[in-house]
Design an enzyme around this catalytic site. Structure first.
Site, PDB file in Angstrom:
ATOM      1  N   GLY A 248       0.785  -1.226   0.000  1.00 19.60           N
ATOM      2  CA  GLY A 248       0.000   0.000   0.000  1.00 19.60           C
ATOM      3  C   GLY A 248       0.812   1.268   0.000  1.00 19.60           C
ATOM      4  O   GLY A 248       0.255   2.368   0.084  1.00 19.60           O
ATOM      5  N   PRO A 291       5.303  -4.905  -1.151  1.00 18.51           N
ATOM      6  CA  PRO A 291       5.189  -3.792  -2.094  1.00 18.51           C
ATOM      7  C   PRO A 291       5.049  -4.276  -3.530  1.00 18.51           C
ATOM      8  O   PRO A 291       5.737  -5.207  -3.955  1.00 18.51           O
ATOM      9  CB  PRO A 291       6.524  -3.050  -1.907  1.00 18.51           C
ATOM     10  CG  PRO A 291       7.482  -4.128  -1.484  1.00 18.51           C
ATOM     11  CD  PRO A 291       6.668  -5.067  -0.631  1.00 18.51           C
ATOM     12  N   ARG A 293       3.045  -1.836  -6.291  1.00 21.60           N
ATOM     13  CA  ARG A 293       2.983  -0.548  -6.976  1.00 21.60           C
ATOM     14  C   ARG A 293       4.240   0.286  -6.708  1.00 21.60           C
ATOM     15  O   ARG A 293       4.761   0.935  -7.608  1.00 21.60           O
ATOM     16  CB  ARG A 293       1.749   0.218  -6.485  1.00 21.60           C
ATOM     17  CG  ARG A 293       1.520   1.557  -7.172  1.00 21.60           C
ATOM     18  CD  ARG A 293       0.490   2.381  -6.406  1.00 21.60           C
ATOM     19  NE  ARG A 293      -0.671   1.597  -6.019  1.00 21.60           N
ATOM     20  CZ  ARG A 293      -1.770   1.454  -6.770  1.00 21.60           C
ATOM     21  NH1 ARG A 293      -1.869   2.073  -7.916  1.00 21.60           N
ATOM     22  NH2 ARG A 293      -2.773   0.720  -6.331  1.00 21.60           N
ATOM     23  N   TYR A 334     -11.102   3.627 -11.485  1.00 24.72           N
ATOM     24  CA  TYR A 334     -11.156   4.414 -10.260  1.00 24.72           C
ATOM     25  C   TYR A 334     -10.541   5.796 -10.407  1.00 24.72           C
ATOM     26  O   TYR A 334      -9.847   6.283  -9.516  1.00 24.72           O
ATOM     27  CB  TYR A 334     -10.551   3.687  -9.058  1.00 24.72           C
ATOM     28  CG  TYR A 334      -9.386   2.771  -9.288  1.00 24.72           C
ATOM     29  CD1 TYR A 334      -9.553   1.394  -9.202  1.00 24.72           C
ATOM     30  CD2 TYR A 334      -8.123   3.254  -9.591  1.00 24.72           C
ATOM     31  CE1 TYR A 334      -8.499   0.540  -9.397  1.00 24.72           C
ATOM     32  CE2 TYR A 334      -7.057   2.402  -9.779  1.00 24.72           C
ATOM     33  CZ  TYR A 334      -7.252   1.042  -9.687  1.00 24.72           C
ATOM     34  OH  TYR A 334      -6.200   0.188  -9.879  1.00 24.72           O
ATOM     35  N   CYS A 361     -14.082   2.418 -27.910  1.00 24.85           N
ATOM     36  CA  CYS A 361     -15.469   2.856 -28.097  1.00 24.85           C
ATOM     37  C   CYS A 361     -16.224   2.969 -26.776  1.00 24.85           C
ATOM     38  O   CYS A 361     -17.222   2.274 -26.543  1.00 24.85           O
ATOM     39  CB  CYS A 361     -16.183   1.916 -29.058  1.00 24.85           C
ATOM     40  SG  CYS A 361     -15.537   2.022 -30.734  1.00 24.85           S
ATOM     41  N   GLU A 362     -15.733   3.826 -25.919  1.00 22.95           N
ATOM     42  CA  GLU A 362     -16.374   4.154 -24.656  1.00 22.95           C
ATOM     43  C   GLU A 362     -16.172   5.643 -24.406  1.00 22.95           C
ATOM     44  O   GLU A 362     -15.045   6.146 -24.499  1.00 22.95           O
ATOM     45  CB  GLU A 362     -15.765   3.382 -23.485  1.00 22.95           C
ATOM     46  CG  GLU A 362     -15.887   1.877 -23.567  1.00 22.95           C
ATOM     47  CD  GLU A 362     -17.283   1.381 -23.259  1.00 22.95           C
ATOM     48  OE1 GLU A 362     -18.068   2.155 -22.665  1.00 22.95           O
ATOM     49  OE2 GLU A 362     -17.578   0.214 -23.598  1.00 22.95           O
TER      50      GLU A 362
END
Length: 444
Positions: A248, A291, A293, A334, A361-362
Site C-alpha cells: 500500500g 510492495p 505498486r 477508479y 469505443c467508450e
C-alpha cells in the site's frame, strides 16, 4: 517534467529513459509501448532492504506480482533478493517457469480454487495466506492427502480504513477479504487452524489498502494486529512468528501526490511492532511487507502516438492516442490521474491544456483530463508517466486490440520482455463450429 530514475531530456530535446531515446523506442517497437526503467526497479527493491536493515528487524520483502508480473520481472526481483506474492495459478506459473524458487513464493487470494491450491502444494511453495474458513478447511484436507503440512498465515481485517479510493481499500471491516477481527472470526480461525492437521499456522497478515501517503494507518493496523497476535500466542498457545502488514506504499502520479520515502514507512511500522511486542510480552515477530505498486509503478512509462485533435470552442481541447482503456483501465475504473509529456519535444514549454482521449469505443475512455502539454500534433509521441503498475497486468483485448509490447531499458539497451501481440494472436483461441464453417478465402 519531474525527474525520476534515469529519466531526462537529451540533447535532441527528446525524453530519454535508461539511456534510450523514447522516440527511437517508439519507432523501433511501435506504440502503445510499456517502457520500464530497470535501474529504478532495482533501486526501489534495494530501498526496502536498506530500510529494514536500518530498523534492525528480521524481515521479508515480497514483491506483489499482481502489480506487474512477467517472467523477466520475476527474475529481476529474485536477483534483488525479494520473495514473491502471487494471487493466481497464472502468476504462480509465470514465476515457476521463470525459475523463481518456489519456497520463496506465497499464494494470496480470497477464492483460491482447488486446482490453484493443489498447484501450490505440488510446487512446494513457501506458504499460503488463508482468506476464509472454506479455504482453510480445503487446504488442510488437500495437504493432508498429499502428506504435506504447508505454512500458512491468516489474513485478518483489522478495521482500519486507509485514506484512498474506496475500490482499493481493503482493511475495513466490510470487505470481501480476510477474517474479521471485530466479530470474532479471526479468533475462530486461529483456533481452527491450530486443530487442523494439514496446515502449520506461523503468522498473521493484514493489508489496509493502496496509495497510502501517511504512516498512521499502518501504525494503527500494527497496534490492532499485535494485540490479537499477543492474545493468540499468550492465551491460545499459537506458535506465531510472522506479522505481515501487506503493501500500500504510495507513489507519485501527479504533482499533488506526496508519498513518503520507503524508510519512513518501514521505520514507523518497525517502531510500532517493537513497541507493541514489548508492551504485550511477546517476542518481536519477523515483519513481512508486500510492495507492488511502489516498485513497479514509478519505473513504468507508456508511449503513445498522437492521432486526431478535436476542439470544442469554449469547452475543451482533445488529443487522441493509439491506446487507452485496453492498455490502462485505471482511469475508467477508479479515476486514476497521470502526468504526460510530448516525448519528441520534451524540453519545450507548455502551450496548451488538453484532454488525452483513448481510441476505444467508450465515452469514459479518457487517459488524462486537461493536462498541460506542448502543442501535440498527429505523429507526436506522448509519454504517460507512472504506468508500471496495474496497466499491463490489467490490460485487455477490448475492441480486439492487441496488447502492447513491454521493454526494459538500461544503459542504452532496450530488451523486449513481452512481445507485442499480433492480429493472429487475437484469433489463436477462436473456434468456429463445424456446422458454421465455409470455404476460406485468402485475405489480400
Amino acid at each position: 517534467m519531474p525527474s525520476l530514475g534515469t529519466r531526462r531530456v537529451n540533447d535532441r530535446g527528446h525524453l530519454e529513459i535508461g539511456g534510450c531515446d523514447t522516440v527511437e523506442l517508439a519507432e523501433r517497437f511501435g506504440t502503445p509501448l510499456y517502457v520500464f526503467d530497470e535501474v529504478l526497479l532495482r533501486e526501489t527493491c534495494r530501498e526496502f532492504h536498506a530500510a529494514f536493515r536500518k530498523a534492525g528487524l528480521r524481515y521479508q520483502v515480497a514483491y506483489a506480482g499482481k502489480a506487474f508480473c512477467t517472467q523477466a520481472m520475476c527474475r529481476l526481483v529474485e536477483e534483488e533478493g525479494l520473495h514473491l506474492d502471487v494471487v493466481s495459478a497464472g502468476e504462480l506459473h509465470t514465476a515457476l517457469t521463470a525459475g523463481f524458487p518456489p519456497e520463496k513464493i506465497h499464494l494470496h487470494g480470497n477464492n483460491k480454487s482447488r486446482d490453484e491450491l493443489i498447484y501450490g502444494l505440488r510446487a512446494g511453495i513457501g506458504g499460503f495466506v488463508v482468506d476464509n474458513f472454506y479455504e482453510l478447511d480445503l487446504l488442510a484436507e488437500l495437504a493432508e492427502r498429499q502428506g504435506k503440512r504447508p505454512n500458512i498465515l491468516l489474513r485478518v481485517t483489522p478495521g482500519v480504513e486507509a485514506h484512498t479510493h474506496e475500490y482499493i481499500q481493503t482493511g475495513q471491516q466490510d470487505t470481501k477479504f480476510g477474517f474479521d477481527l471485530a466479530s470474532g472470526q479471526a479468533e475462530a480461525a486461529v483456533r481452527r487452524a491450530q486443530r487442523a492437521r494439514g496446515v502449520n499456522l506461523v503468522g498473521l497478515h493484514c493489508h489496509i489498502g493502496s496509495q497510502i501517503f501517511e504512516t498512521e494507518g499502518f501504525v494503527l493496523a500494527v497496534e490492532r494486529m499485535m494485540e490479537f497476535y499477543a492474545r493468540a500466542v499468550n492465551e491460545w498457545g499459537a506458535s506465531l512468528r510472522i506479522l505481515n502488514v501487506g503493501g500500500g506504499f504510495g507513489i507519485r502520479y501527479v504533482e499533488e501526490d506526496r508519498p513518503l520515502p520507503v524508510e519512513a514507512y518501514i521505520a514507523a511500522i518497525a517502531d510500532a511492532v517493537k513497541g507493541e511486542a514489548l508492551r504485550r510480552g511477546v517476542a518481536v515477530p519477523e515483519v513481512w511487507v508486500e510492495p507492488g505498486r511502489r516498485i513497479a509503478g514509478p519505473a513504468g512509462t507508456t508511449l503513445y502516438t498522437v492521432g486526431a485533435r478535436k476542439e470544442i470552442p469554449g469547452v475543451r481541447r482533445y488529443i487522441a492516442v493509439d491506446g487507452g482503456m485496453a492498455d490502462n483501465p485505471r482511469p475508467i475504473i477508479y479515476q486514476a490521474r497521470y502526468e504526460a509529456v510530448v516525448a519528441n519535444r520534451a524540453g519545450e514549454p507548455v502551450e496548451e491544456l488538453a484532454a488525452v482521449a483513448g481510441k476505444f469505443c467508450e465515452t469514459g475512455d479518457m487517459l488524462i483530463w486537461d493536462t498541460p502539454l506542448a502543442r501535440a500534433v498527429p505523429g507526436d509521441i506522448l509519454a504517460v508517466f507512472g504506468t508500471g503498475a496495474y496497466t499491463y497486468s490489467m490490460a485487455s483485448n477490448y475492441n480486439r486490440a492487441p496488447r502492447p509490447a513491454v521493454v526494459f531499458v538500461r544503459d542504452g539497451r532496450a530488451d523486449v520482455v513481452v512481445r507485442r501481440e499480433t492480429l493472429d494472436d487475437l484469433i489463436r483461441l477462436d473456434q468456429i463450429p463445424e456446422r458454421m464453417r465455409k470455404e476460406q478465402h485468402p485475405v489480400s
